[in-house]
Scaffold this motif. Structure first.
Motif, short mmCIF file in Angstrom:
data_model
loop_
_atom_site.label_atom_id
_atom_site.label_comp_id
_atom_site.label_asym_id
_atom_site.label_seq_id
_atom_site.Cartn_x
_atom_site.Cartn_y
_atom_site.Cartn_z
N LEU A 174 -17.94 -33.25 25.65
CA LEU A 174 -17.75 -32.39 24.35
C LEU A 174 -16.08 -32.19 24.18
O LEU A 174 -15.32 -32.15 25.44
CB LEU A 174 -18.26 -30.88 24.11
N ILE A 175 -15.77 -31.93 23.29
CA ILE A 175 -14.36 -31.63 22.99
C ILE A 175 -13.81 -30.21 22.35
O ILE A 175 -15.00 -29.80 21.60
CB ILE A 175 -13.61 -32.93 22.03
N GLU A 176 -13.20 -29.65 22.67
CA GLU A 176 -12.46 -28.30 21.89
C GLU A 176 -11.52 -28.60 20.86
O GLU A 176 -10.49 -29.48 21.05
CB GLU A 176 -11.73 -27.32 23.07
N ARG A 177 -11.95 -28.41 19.78
CA ARG A 177 -11.15 -28.64 18.49
C ARG A 177 -9.92 -27.87 18.41
O ARG A 177 -9.82 -26.66 18.68
CB ARG A 177 -12.04 -28.33 17.29
N GLY A 178 -8.55 -28.69 18.05
CA GLY A 178 -7.45 -27.96 18.06
C GLY A 178 -6.99 -27.82 16.70
O GLY A 178 -5.79 -27.39 16.40
N ARG A 179 -7.91 -28.04 15.73
CA ARG A 179 -7.42 -27.68 14.23
C ARG A 179 -8.55 -26.91 13.52
O ARG A 179 -10.00 -27.43 13.79
CB ARG A 179 -6.79 -28.79 13.72
N GLU A 180 -8.57 -26.60 12.38
CA GLU A 180 -9.61 -26.14 11.45
C GLU A 180 -10.10 -27.62 10.43
O GLU A 180 -9.33 -28.45 10.56
CB GLU A 180 -8.89 -25.23 10.36
N PRO A 181 -11.39 -27.12 10.36
CA PRO A 181 -12.11 -26.01 10.68
C PRO A 181 -12.66 -25.96 11.93
O PRO A 181 -12.76 -27.15 12.74
CB PRO A 181 -13.51 -26.35 9.50
N TYR A 182 -13.30 -24.77 12.42
CA TYR A 182 -13.83 -24.94 13.76
C TYR A 182 -12.88 -24.75 14.79
O TYR A 182 -13.06 -25.29 15.90
CB TYR A 182 -14.81 -25.69 13.88
N ILE A 183 -11.51 -24.35 14.65
CA ILE A 183 -10.45 -24.37 15.64
C ILE A 183 -11.05 -23.51 16.76
O ILE A 183 -11.62 -22.56 16.58
CB ILE A 183 -9.22 -24.06 15.13
N GLY A 184 -11.03 -24.20 17.89
CA GLY A 184 -11.44 -23.43 19.25
C GLY A 184 -12.86 -23.42 19.61
O GLY A 184 -13.42 -23.15 20.84
N VAL A 239 -11.47 -37.54 32.16
CA VAL A 239 -11.24 -37.31 30.73
C VAL A 239 -10.42 -36.14 30.48
O VAL A 239 -10.29 -35.40 31.06
CB VAL A 239 -12.84 -37.06 30.05
N HIS A 240 -10.01 -36.08 29.20
CA HIS A 240 -8.80 -35.20 28.72
C HIS A 240 -8.63 -35.19 27.46
O HIS A 240 -8.83 -36.18 26.64
CB HIS A 240 -7.67 -35.24 29.46
N GLY A 241 -8.47 -34.14 26.80
CA GLY A 241 -8.29 -33.95 25.06
C GLY A 241 -6.82 -34.82 24.67
O GLY A 241 -5.95 -34.84 25.33
N GLY A 242 -7.12 -35.20 23.69
CA GLY A 242 -6.01 -35.90 22.79
C GLY A 242 -6.13 -35.88 21.55
O GLY A 242 -7.03 -35.62 20.97
N ASP A 243 -5.35 -36.27 20.71
CA ASP A 243 -5.14 -36.25 19.22
C ASP A 243 -5.43 -34.83 18.76
O ASP A 243 -4.68 -33.99 19.26
CB ASP A 243 -6.17 -37.15 18.80
N ASP A 244 -6.37 -34.49 17.86
CA ASP A 244 -6.83 -33.06 17.40
C ASP A 244 -7.66 -32.48 18.39
O ASP A 244 -8.23 -31.47 18.14
CB ASP A 244 -7.26 -33.34 16.05
N ALA A 245 -7.94 -32.98 19.71
CA ALA A 245 -8.83 -32.36 20.60
C ALA A 245 -7.92 -31.86 21.76
O ALA A 245 -7.17 -32.32 22.40
CB ALA A 245 -9.79 -33.34 21.25
N VAL A 246 -8.09 -30.09 21.85
CA VAL A 246 -7.41 -29.62 22.81
C VAL A 246 -7.76 -30.11 24.52
O VAL A 246 -6.97 -30.06 25.21
CB VAL A 246 -7.54 -27.95 22.75
#
Length: 233
Positions: A27-37, A111-118
C-alpha cells in the motif's frame, strides 16, 4: 468533435507477498487530496499513449519503486461506480500480482514512496483498515481471484517459493481462503493427494532460510503432476 463528457481512466494494482506466516499487500500513503494521508493501492491516471498494462507498471514503479513485468500482473476487472472518486468521474482498471517468494524477500525492504505517494509499505491483509476510494472493494476482488486461482493456476503458490514447510503451506492456504483449517487434516490431505515431494535439505538453495524454519520442519515442493491435480481439490 466528441461532444459528450468523458471519464478519466486510471489503473490500480494489488501486489501480494508472503512472509511465511502472513499474506501481505503493498500500500501507499497518499500525499495529496483527495484522501491525503490515507492508505491506498498504488495507481494513477492513464496517459494517452499508454495501455492499461503499461500504466499500472509505470505507477507501481513511480509510487513504490517496485518494477514488475507485464507477465507478472493480471487484470482483476473494471471498477465503474459513478461516485467512486469524490472529485471527478473516474473508471479504474484493477490488476493484481502474486510475487514469487524469492522476489518478495529481495524487494520487501526496498519499497519506498515516490511521486504523489508519501510512503509505501507492506500490510498484513487481515489488518488492512479503511482505504481510500473503493480500494477495499478492489482488494477483496483480488483476494477472490487469488482464491479462484488456487484451483486453476499455480501463481497463488508461487508466493511460497521453490520450497516450503507444511506449516507455511497451511498458513498461506488459510490466508487465501479466509478461514481456519485443521492442521492435522490439512497435512494428511496434502500428503495423501500426492501433490508434494519432500525436498532434501542439501537440495534447498536457501539453506540458511531452511535452517531458521527448524530442524524438525520437513521441506516440500510441488510435484510435476500437482498442477493438473489441483483442479480436483
Amino acid at each position: 468533435m466528441y461532444g459528450y463528457p468523458r471519464p478519466a481512466v486510471a489503473t490500480d494494482c494489488v501486489v501480494f507477498g508472503f512472509d511465511g506466516k502472513n499474506l501481505k499487500v503493498l500500500l501507499i500513503e497518499r500525499g495529496r487530496e483527495p484522501y491525503i494521508g490515507k492508505w491506498a493501492l498504488p495507481g494513477g491516471f492513464m496517459r494517452m499513449e499508454e495501455t492499461a498494462d503499461a500504466c499500472t507498471l509505470r505507477e507501481l514503479k513511480e509510487e513504490t519503486s517496485l518494477e514488475l513485468k507485464e507477465r507478472e500482473v493480471e487484470q482483476v476487472g473494471a471498477f465503474t461506480a459513478v461516485r467512486r472518486h469524490p472529485g471527478k468521474r473516474v473508471i479504474s482498471i484493477a490488476y493484481y500480482a502474486a510475487l514469487a517468494r524469492e522476489k518478495y524477500n529481495m524487494i520487501k525492504d526496498g519499497v519506498h514512496g515516490g511521486d504523489d505517494a508519501v510512503r509505501a509499505d507492506w500490510f498484513n491483509v487481515k489488518e488492512v483498515g479503511e482505504l481510500a476510494f473503493d480500494h477495499n472493494e478492489i482488494l477483496l476482488c483480488a483476494m477472490e481471484r487469488l482464491k479462484e486461482n488456487l484451483h486453476t493456476k499455480p501463481d497463488s503458490f508461487s508466493l511460497l517459493g521453490d520450497s516450503f514447510t507444511m506449516s507455511e503451506l497451511h498458513s498461506l492456504y488459510e490466508a487465501i481462503v479466509g478461514k481456519e483449517l485443521d492442521k492435522r487434516n490439512f497435512s494428511k490431505k496434502m500428503l495423501s493427494a500426492h501433490l508434494l515431494e519432500e525436498v532434501e535439505v542439501n537440495e534447498v538453495v536457501e539453506r540458511t532460510v531452511a535452517a531458521k524454519r527448524g530442524p524438525k520442519g520437513k521441506m516440500y515442493k510441488f510435484s510435476k503432476e500437482s498442477e493438473e491435480s489441483r483442479e480436483n481439490w
